[in-house]
Structures are given as structure tokens and as C-alpha cells.
Design a protein around this motif. Sequence first.
Motif, short mmCIF file in Angstrom:
data_model
loop_
_atom_site.label_atom_id
_atom_site.label_comp_id
_atom_site.label_asym_id
_atom_site.label_seq_id
_atom_site.Cartn_x
_atom_site.Cartn_y
_atom_site.Cartn_z
N MET A 192 40.86 47.53 38.28
CA MET A 192 40.12 47.52 39.55
C MET A 192 38.76 46.84 39.42
SD MET A 192 41.17 51.00 41.56
CE MET A 192 40.97 52.21 40.28
N TYR A 226 38.21 44.06 38.37
CA TYR A 226 38.38 42.63 38.61
C TYR A 226 38.69 42.30 40.07
CZ TYR A 226 38.19 42.57 33.59
OH TYR A 226 37.75 42.75 32.29
N ALA A 227 38.98 43.33 40.88
CA ALA A 227 39.27 43.15 42.31
C ALA A 227 40.16 41.92 42.52
CB ALA A 227 37.97 43.02 43.11
N PHE A 228 41.28 41.92 41.81
CA PHE A 228 42.16 40.75 41.75
C PHE A 228 43.09 40.71 42.97
CE2 PHE A 228 45.68 38.13 40.54
CZ PHE A 228 45.27 37.30 39.50
N SER A 229 43.05 39.61 43.70
CA SER A 229 43.95 39.45 44.85
C SER A 229 44.40 37.99 44.93
CB SER A 229 43.24 39.84 46.15
OG SER A 229 42.19 38.94 46.45
N ASN A 230 45.25 37.72 45.89
CA ASN A 230 45.70 36.35 46.13
C ASN A 230 45.56 36.05 47.62
OD1 ASN A 230 47.95 34.38 47.06
ND2 ASN A 230 47.70 33.94 44.88
N TRP A 275 40.12 46.59 50.37
CA TRP A 275 40.32 46.28 48.96
C TRP A 275 41.50 47.03 48.37
CZ3 TRP A 275 37.51 42.27 47.44
CH2 TRP A 275 36.36 41.96 48.17
N CYS A 320 44.18 44.50 46.39
CA CYS A 320 43.84 44.26 44.98
C CYS A 320 44.82 44.95 44.03
CB CYS A 320 42.45 44.78 44.68
SG CYS A 320 41.16 43.84 45.49
N LEU A 321 44.97 44.34 42.86
CA LEU A 321 45.75 44.94 41.79
C LEU A 321 45.10 46.25 41.35
CD1 LEU A 321 46.58 41.94 39.39
CD2 LEU A 321 48.07 43.02 41.07
N LYS A 322 45.94 47.22 41.02
CA LYS A 322 45.41 48.51 40.53
C LYS A 322 46.02 48.82 39.18
CE LYS A 322 45.00 50.27 45.21
NZ LYS A 322 45.64 51.06 46.23
N GLY A 324 45.27 30.21 44.34
CA GLY A 324 45.12 31.20 45.40
C GLY A 324 44.63 32.54 44.92
N ASP A 325 44.61 32.75 43.60
CA ASP A 325 44.14 34.03 43.08
C ASP A 325 42.62 34.10 43.12
OD1 ASP A 325 46.69 34.92 42.54
OD2 ASP A 325 46.65 34.38 40.40
N VAL A 326 42.14 35.31 43.32
CA VAL A 326 40.69 35.58 43.35
C VAL A 326 40.43 36.74 42.40
CG1 VAL A 326 38.71 36.19 44.79
CG2 VAL A 326 40.63 34.93 45.79
N ALA A 327 39.41 36.63 41.56
CA ALA A 327 39.07 37.74 40.66
C ALA A 327 37.57 37.75 40.40
CB ALA A 327 39.82 37.63 39.34
N ALA A 328 37.06 38.97 40.26
CA ALA A 328 35.66 39.13 39.86
C ALA A 328 35.56 39.10 38.34
CB ALA A 328 35.14 40.47 40.36
N PHE A 350 37.35 50.91 45.13
CA PHE A 350 38.40 51.18 46.13
C PHE A 350 39.40 52.16 45.56
CE2 PHE A 350 39.27 47.29 43.80
CZ PHE A 350 40.56 47.44 43.36
#
Lengths: 166, 334
Positions: free
Chosen positions: A27, A29-33, A160, A164-166, B287-291, B334
Motif C-alpha cells: 500500500m 506504493y499506491a500502485f494502480s493502472n 484509493w 490500488c494494489l493491496k 499506464g501503471d502509476v506508483a509512488a 487507504f
Amino acid sequence: MNSFQTTFGSLQDYEKGGIEIVADNPMYYAFSNIFEVANQSAPYEKVAVAVNLGYVIEAVRLEGQSGWYAAPHDEFAIVMDGEVEVHFIKLADPTAVYTDDSKGSIPLAAQPAGTPMGRVVARRGHQVLLPEGAAYRFTAHSVGVMLIQTMDGPATVHKWGQICLK
Amino acid sequence: MSTAESIEVQASAPSNQTGYRSFTLGGFSFSRDEYFARVSWMAKGQQMSHSMSADAFLRAMMRDVAWGFFYGWVNFDPVIGTRNHYGTVDMYAGSYYPAYRDSGLDHMENFDSRLMMATFKAILDDWTNEGFDPFAAPEEAGDGWHGKKNGHNRAAIERAREACHRMPGLPGDASLRSDANGFPINRAFADVPQDAPEVYAEPGFEAEVSAFNLFAFLSRSDVTWNPSVTSVCGRSLACPTTEEYILPIKHGNDRVEWFVQLSDQIEWEIEDKHTGSPRAKVLMKAGDVAAMPADIRHQGFARKRSMLLVWENATPNLPELYESGQLKPWPVEF
């Protein structure tokens, strides 16, 4: 002969990467697409996919015509899939739309009074300035996706836990 | 050796054997030979030294110089690197490598940024031979990095980082890239469409109704792992870059930064910022986004040249806010 093939994603065709954890929390990294996000979004829903202390990058599904927006600062749109037409109006009275403390895209109830500034037709890879003091509206004849670099505003949607991936 | 700002860079005469100069910065000594760059320091009364392949050292130093020491830590490798304090810069050896640090064999010194920059630029200038471009991808860099001293490549190492004030292409702002101004399309992006957006500005609004092809702009980047600035929203900077092979440094964050993978893919190795202990591997596809959290160091691997949007927050006091714990190292809960 060029042997390279550049891979861009789209709503219809994307692959999502991932995280291999050694000693961490995914979490963080708050990874999404963005294509996955837009596939689950309403048209022009401004979903934050990156946030940094009041600033955001939003993933926005392009589909049909949006309402009018304006911001007290520059914003920038990058088309990631599809095509969009952006119409601009120079606000006759910005103070009727936002205050000095306003941030992000402000949704407007109707087309504002002002002077037509012109329009831009943008496709994948194109970046469009959404200038301070202008109202703008998007029109897309088919579905697409854009990113908007802006500030966290009244129209920004934070979900989020869903993206986002968990 | 004296620079235009009258900063004294401590440099030796050229070596009779290799032709390269050696340099001194405080308690650090820098030397190179045909294959290796060597950094030396004193700790606990003994001489310590660390060697890197000269090409790897020059690729790392090139980024540190071009980025103005960047945000936070620039680790040349697990042992040596720099930390930016924005006005002064730490140089360290072993300070973030537990075996050295726990034995008291590390060394860290803080320098005025101008002195360190002048010294690093002098090293780059002297140690980069004709026929080697430390900014380029392996296939384009040339193999002139090894051997005895052989000329210079100042055109390569003196490239200016491109940073717009608002957006490239606007009047008075950064230029767009084209064949005409020396930016041909890179071989790995030959298939990237070069079409321009259609812009219909009413008279008087030409400076506000504006757009450009960002992907075409990036396809013409002549360097790797070197962000440009292509949009500015307050303190929020979009810094896209093109990445191929391996990021020559491990970047230690002093703030959260974000990556948006615009094309292709990059694999990121994530380590603890202070110890180098592995934490995760992040595979990012288009398309991927990461912190990238504020307490990590990271290094990217790209098998094919790719487009990456690095998104930075340039608010001045961020390092103190993270260091003091007022801000958590991750961006959202989250």
C-alpha cells in the motif's frame, strides 16, 4: 530495419505490472493502472491516481461531452488513449467562479460568460495547457483516457482502496 | 585549477602513466586508471578505498552533475554517493553501507554545493574521453571510456537539462525538439507518431491556447535517465524522461515522488534508504502509476527504451517535514 516496438496502453489493451514484496507493504506504493481506473469510471470522473501534498494527477475517462471547468492555476492534460476536443472561454469574471483560496478544477453549473479563446483537438501523446483563468470543456466522440496534472479540488475523486494494489 | 567563480578545484598534474588527473575534495581523493575510478578516504587511521568501473562511475557522476545533486541521495553504488542539502552537499563513503558504518570505517563530509559541483565537473571533463557519452544508452555511448586519456567529449557532458517555465512551445518558454534543432527521433522510438495536435487559437489567445506532442518530444530525447520539466503547476513538476538499460545511480528519496509509466516497462528494485536492505521490486507497465516513498532508494531497469513521467513536488521544506516525522514516508493511506 527498426526492430523496436513501442508499447502504449489503451482502454482495450493494457497489461498491469505489480509488486514483489521482500519486506514492505504494497500500500505504500499506491500502485494502480490508469486504463483499469478509467474502465471503472464514469465519464469525466476525475479519479486521483497520484497525490502529493495538495497536488494530484487524475485519470479521466473521456466519453461524450463534459461540463465546464475552470481553475485559478494552470492545469495540464495528457491524452493517453483516444481523441478529445477542448474548447476554451476566457472568463469574463473569474471571481464569480473561484476565490484566491480555490484549488483544482472547479465544476461550473453552465457555460460561463466570457470570450471564446479557441479549441484544441488532441490525440494520444498530446499535452494540452488548460490555462489559469479560462473555462474549458471536453468533447470525445469515442471513449478514451487522459491524465490531468492539477491540484486536489472539489471535483477530485479519491477512491484509493478501490484502485490500488493491496 | 580555478573556475570562473574562483572556486579552487584541487587537481594534480596529468599522470605520466595514464594521462588522467587526480582530484582532492576535503578528505576524499579521486583517481582513475585505464579501467577503474577509485575513491579514497581515511578512517580510524587507515587508508580506505573503493573502486568502480570507470564507465559506471562516469555515468553516475554525469547524472549527479546534470541533476544539480537532485532531490536527496544519489548513490553511485552501495558505497559512495552524495546527499543534497540544497546549498551544501554531503559526500559519503560507506555511510549508508552497514558493514562500513558499523565499523566506523565510513567517511562523510559536507561541502558547499558550488565547490562540489566544480570538482565533479572537472573530474567529468578530465576523465571522459573522446568517443564516450556517459549520458547515452549502451548502444549509443561508444566504448571510448577505457584506456589511457584520449581527448574530451565536452559536447556530451555539457548538455543543459531542459526545464520549461510553464510548458514547452509557449512563447518565451522551452523549445520543442525537432531535427532542425538537433533532436532526431531515437532509434528505439522510430514508431512513435509525430503528429501535432490541432490548435485553433482565436486572435490574441495564441499564447494560452496551446498543445504539443509530448510523446514525440520524448521520442527525440538524446539522453537516458535525465528528466526534463514539461509542465509546472505551482510546486508540482512533470519531469518525463526516457529510460534504457540501468539507472546509473540508486536514488534515495528525501520526499515522495511518483512514477507514471507512459510506454513500455521498467522494473524497479527498492531498498531501504539507510541500509540498502531489499524491500520490494516494482514492475511498471504502460499506464501503471506508483509512488516511490520517502524512505527508500530505487534503481530502474529498462530492457527497451521507455517513456516515464516522473512527478515531483518541489516544495522547499519537504525534506525537513519527512525527516522530522511530520509527514509519513508514504503518500496516502487507504
